[in-house]
Design an enzyme around this catalytic site. Structure first.
Site, short mmCIF file in Angstrom:
data_model
loop_
_atom_site.label_atom_id
_atom_site.label_comp_id
_atom_site.label_asym_id
_atom_site.label_seq_id
_atom_site.Cartn_x
_atom_site.Cartn_y
_atom_site.Cartn_z
N CYS A 80 0.83 -1.21 0.00
CA CYS A 80 0.00 0.00 0.00
C CYS A 80 0.88 1.27 0.00
CB CYS A 80 -0.97 -0.05 1.18
SG CYS A 80 -2.30 1.14 1.03
N HIS A 167 -3.71 -5.35 0.83
CA HIS A 167 -3.14 -5.81 2.11
C HIS A 167 -3.19 -7.33 2.25
CE1 HIS A 167 -2.58 -1.87 4.03
NE2 HIS A 167 -3.54 -1.51 3.19
N GLU A 169 -1.91 -9.08 4.52
CA GLU A 169 -1.92 -9.47 5.94
C GLU A 169 -3.33 -9.56 6.52
OE1 GLU A 169 -1.00 -6.64 4.65
OE2 GLU A 169 -1.43 -4.91 5.90
N SER A 221 2.57 -10.69 38.40
CA SER A 221 1.16 -10.44 38.71
C SER A 221 0.40 -11.75 38.78
CB SER A 221 0.55 -9.58 37.61
OG SER A 221 0.55 -10.32 36.40
N GLY A 222 1.08 -12.84 38.39
CA GLY A 222 0.38 -14.13 38.34
C GLY A 222 -0.26 -14.37 36.99
N GLY A 223 -0.20 -13.37 36.10
CA GLY A 223 -0.73 -13.54 34.75
C GLY A 223 0.23 -14.39 33.92
N VAL A 224 -0.21 -14.74 32.71
CA VAL A 224 0.60 -15.62 31.86
C VAL A 224 1.98 -15.01 31.61
CG1 VAL A 224 0.65 -16.88 29.67
CG2 VAL A 224 -1.52 -16.13 30.61
N ASP A 225 2.00 -13.73 31.25
CA ASP A 225 3.26 -13.13 30.82
C ASP A 225 4.31 -13.12 31.92
OD1 ASP A 225 1.59 -12.66 28.73
OD2 ASP A 225 1.29 -10.54 29.19
N SER A 226 3.95 -12.58 33.08
CA SER A 226 4.97 -12.49 34.12
C SER A 226 5.30 -13.87 34.68
CB SER A 226 4.58 -11.51 35.21
OG SER A 226 3.37 -11.86 35.80
#
Ligand code: XMP
Length: 516
Positions: A80, A167, A169, A221-226
């Site tokens: 584009c 596009h 994507e 934090s107990g979340g997936v990431d941390s």
């Protein structure tokens, strides 16, 4: 590792280009459109993609790539605006269309091209452009047109430069992934080297080289990431050197602190510090209603509390680690071009205190290259419990951005109860895992209702449930009416302060997932 470099000129879909290429198995990396290529180019870069943009090439402050990009002698694909940029920079003419070409358009080839291997003539593409190529630059040729007779694919005869107006994507483009695959594998010759194991090996080595025998502190934090970040640190470094700190801001969900303690203990953490700072957070938020201000206050307080507590505990950590994701960096305006807009300042990315440490090279963000589903795959690979890996994302500022307007203890308690019931019901009905993120939002309005014979003036609660791949775009989860009615009744029957429940039916864009 073979890499496709994407130069981002600010398009909403640049992220998707990066995602799609990684899904093919090729590593991709997004840099600001004007990135100094001498600093970001390595031997591993096998091809460059120039992204779309909300700008026009003839705008006064139109984003431009480092001009050396055109003499790299590796394949370049413009998408584009990227295509228009290429043509403009080589002496062609780009002009404004009277009517924007938007939505689906068929593409017709003038000749066969490697980029379209396996794609049939007349395929449907997704268009979103207000400019077109009026005159191609010397050496370039139009090799495909849209059904509206506008140039759709332009290629240079000798240089390895080409561009498409549509596009690939976006999922609406038929065979869009195949086009990106043809570019990455066939045209650039990149090898499929991107997978969780390779990444794990690399990142462990990097962490251990950077941190060595020094101590590191991870705010969890107990979340997936941390949690994934914690397992990574514990496996890359000596566990005695890793401090995990969980700060209970009072803005967490019901029973969350106890659950997090159990989880983190099970990971083999030797130094786990659980801090209760809920009073301080609520006090700091008193009278504050602006969402970005709330984020700033919460983010800064997290860092301040962490600083004070580490001092009190006598820990001397040289490094600070965070579970920041690639999308957090992008949405906070990091890692994208100068003109990128800050959509929401994810506090762990933009806090001035973290910024200061980042500038000193003291922040380790082992997931800052990964999208959420890649982090989940990594978590599974590292043996984390399925329940942890599948947890819905939870924002750093927690309930602070789910209580619209001023945050009070009373509102926190109401929201915690309602959210608990909602999530419990989703799990009980087997719906939780089908949803990317579900939560409740307490609105700053009250509405009239009846309870028995008396008038009741209760809060309005919004239910949110979206499906998404990476949180960058999201669709509303299509609950059955029965589920919604039952969940609403359960909430209003149990939480007397809530008088009315509504379901948010907005997708992202134009809405965002969170309400603030
Ligand atoms: P939005 O609301 O921007 O959310 O569509 C996209 C994803 O990001 C999460 N989110 C945040 N995460 N700090 C965070 O750590 C924040 O300030 C923040 N704001 C939004 C949101 O929950 C969703 O998963």
């Amino acid at each position: 590792m073979d890499t496709i470099l994407i130069l981002d000129f600010g398009s909403q879909t640049t992220q998707l280009i990066g995602r799609r290429i990684r899904d093919i198995g090729v590593y991709s990396k997004i840099y600001p459109g004007d990135a100094d290529l001498s600093r970001v180019l390595t031997q591993d870069v096998k091809g460059v993609i120039l992204s779309g943009s909300p700008s026009s090439v003839y705008d006064q402050d139109a984003p431009e790539p480092d001009e050396s990009v055109y003499s790299l002698n590796i394949p370049i694909l413009g998408i584009c605006y990227g295509l228009q940029r290429i043509i403009h920079d080589h002496g062609g003419k780009v002009s404004s269309l009277e009517k924007k070409e938007y939505g689906r358009a068929k593409i017709h080839f003038m000749e066969s091209q490697a980029l379209f291997n396996g794609i049939s003539d007349g395929f449907i593409s997704w268009m979103s452009h207000g400019d077109t190529i009026e005159r191609v630059a010397p050496g370039f040729r139009i090799a495909a047109y849209t059904e509206n007779n506008l140039p759709a694919f332009i290629v240079h005869d000798e240089k390895k430069i080409s561009g498409i107006q549509f596009h690939p994507e976006v999922t609406h483009t038929q065979g869009g992934c195949r086009i990106l695959e043809n570019f990455s594998l066939k045209i650039c010759g990149a090898k499929k080297e991107w997978n969780v194991e390779t990444y794990l090996g690399q990142i462990r080595k990097q962490i251990s080289n950077r941190v060595g025998k020094k101590e590191i502190l991870l705010l969890t934090s107990g979340g997936v990431d941390s949690t994934v970040a914690a397992v990574l640190l514990l496996s890359a470094l000596r566990p005695q050197k890793v401090h995990l700190m969980y700060i209970d801001s009072g803005l967490m969900r019901k029973m969350e602190t106890e659950e997090v303690r159990t989880l983190l203990e099970s990971l083999g953490a030797e130094h786990l510090h659980i801090i209760n700072a809920s009073e301080r957070f609520l006090k700091a938020l008193r009278g504050v209603t602006d969402p970005e201000e709330k984020r700033r206050i919460i983010g800064d307080l997290f860092i301040r509390v962490q600083d004070e507590e580490t001092r009190k505990l006598g820990i001397n950590c040289a490094y600070l680690a965070q579970g920041t994701l690639y999308t957090d960096m992008i949405e906070s305006g990091k890692g994208v071009g100068k003109k990128a807009q800050v959509i929401k300042s994810h506090h762990n990315v933009r806090s001035p205190l973290v910024e200061e440490k980042r500038e000193q090279g003291l922040v380790i963000e082992p997931l800052s290259d990964l999208y959420k589903d890649e982090v989940r795959a990594l978590g599974r690979h590292l043996g984390l419990p399925t329940e942890t890996v599948k947890r819905h994302p939870f924002p750093g500022p927690g309930l602070g951005v789910r209580i619209l307007g001023e945050v009070t203890r009373e509102k926190c308690e109401i929201l915690k109860e309602a959210d608990f019931i909602y999530i419990h019901e989703l799990k009980r009905r087997g719906l939780y895992d089908q949803i990317w993120q579900a939560f409740t939002v307490l609105l700053p309005v009250r509405s009239v209702g009846v309870s028995g014979d008396s008038r009741r003036y209760g809060y309005v609660l919004a239910l949110r449930a979206v499906i998404s791949k990476d949180g960058m775009t999201a669709d509303v989860y299509p609950f059955s009416a029965g589920d919604l009615l039952e969940i609403s009744a359960k909430i209003t029957n149990s939480v007397k302060e809530i008088g009315r429940v509504v379901y948010d039916i907005s997708s992202k864009p134009p809405a965002t997932i969170e309400w603030e």
